[in-house]
Design an enzyme around this catalytic site. Structure first.
Site, mmCIF file in Angstrom:
data_model
loop_
_atom_site.group_PDB
_atom_site.id
_atom_site.type_symbol
_atom_site.label_atom_id
_atom_site.label_comp_id
_atom_site.label_asym_id
_atom_site.label_seq_id
_atom_site.Cartn_x
_atom_site.Cartn_y
_atom_site.Cartn_z
ATOM 1 N N HIS A 50 -60.821 -96.133 0.577
ATOM 2 C CA HIS A 50 -59.429 -96.046 1.027
ATOM 3 C C HIS A 50 -59.346 -94.979 2.109
ATOM 4 O O HIS A 50 -60.175 -94.055 2.171
ATOM 5 C CB HIS A 50 -58.519 -95.653 -0.134
ATOM 6 C CG HIS A 50 -58.329 -96.726 -1.155
ATOM 7 N ND1 HIS A 50 -57.313 -96.685 -2.082
ATOM 8 C CD2 HIS A 50 -59.009 -97.869 -1.403
ATOM 9 C CE1 HIS A 50 -57.374 -97.748 -2.856
ATOM 10 N NE2 HIS A 50 -58.406 -98.486 -2.464
ATOM 11 N N GLU A 52 -57.451 -92.439 2.475
ATOM 12 C CA GLU A 52 -57.335 -91.072 1.964
ATOM 13 C C GLU A 52 -58.700 -90.500 1.582
ATOM 14 O O GLU A 52 -59.035 -89.364 1.936
ATOM 15 C CB GLU A 52 -56.431 -91.017 0.727
ATOM 16 C CG GLU A 52 -55.028 -91.486 0.960
ATOM 17 C CD GLU A 52 -54.813 -92.949 0.581
ATOM 18 O OE1 GLU A 52 -55.626 -93.811 0.999
ATOM 19 O OE2 GLU A 52 -53.830 -93.234 -0.115
ATOM 20 N N CYS A 80 -52.626 -94.444 -4.375
ATOM 21 C CA CYS A 80 -52.882 -95.018 -5.703
ATOM 22 C C CYS A 80 -53.403 -93.895 -6.612
ATOM 23 O O CYS A 80 -53.607 -92.759 -6.166
ATOM 24 C CB CYS A 80 -53.913 -96.140 -5.584
ATOM 25 S SG CYS A 80 -55.573 -95.572 -5.125
ATOM 26 N N CYS A 83 -56.734 -92.269 -5.342
ATOM 27 C CA CYS A 83 -56.541 -91.356 -4.212
ATOM 28 C C CYS A 83 -55.746 -90.120 -4.622
ATOM 29 O O CYS A 83 -56.057 -89.011 -4.189
ATOM 30 C CB CYS A 83 -55.866 -92.094 -3.066
ATOM 31 S SG CYS A 83 -56.938 -93.370 -2.353
#
Length: 146
Positions: A50, A52, A80, A83
């Site tokens: 992701h 992040e 999420c 993260c």
């Protein structure tokens, strides 16, 4: 604040151009961007890539420390749980996100890991910065795929 979020949105556009869900992130330290990334789960065949996570990893290399105490993270979509946990572990000073994520958001939409005082004594959260721009980018991406 909007300046940095616009830079994160540019990262999200790059993700969309690669067929990735358009999420972008950047890490700011003392007013300077030290890391920027976009989702790369599909292209890297890795669920953990992701925006992040990639931005935090890059910032750790720049800072030569996995603790990013004096850093802010800008991300175009509410993180999420994976993260959010990484953000907490990195001790990011401030999380600024654009659009809420009503299905998986872990900064207030579905649950709020940042509100758990025994877990989080260091990360402030601000959502809604350029939310409409981020939401529109996501909607356009998913409409084009249907």
């Amino acid at each position: 604040m909007t300046h940095f979020m616009r830079l994160a949105l540019q990262q999200a556009v790059q993700a969309a151009e690669l067929g990735e869900i358009p999420v972008g992130a950047l890490v700011v330290h003392q007013g300077k961007v030290i890391a920027q990334a976009h989702n790369q789960c599909v292209s890297h065949h890795n669920v953990s890539h992701h925006a992040e996570i990639l931005a935090l990893a890059q910032a750790g290399q720049v800072q030569q420390n996995y603790r990013l105490n004096d850093c802010d993270l800008y991300v175009t979509l509410e993180p999420c749980t994976m993260c959010a946990s990484a953000i907490l572990q990195a001790r990011i000073r401030r999380l600024i996100f654009a659009a809420p994520e009503p299905k998986t958001g872990a900064a207030g939409s579905v649950l709020n890991l940042f509100a758990m005082k025994n877990w989080n004594a260091h990360t402030a959260v601000l959502g809604g910065v350029l939310a409409q721009e981020s939401r529109q980018l996501l909607q356009n991406f998913f409409q084009a795929r249907r």
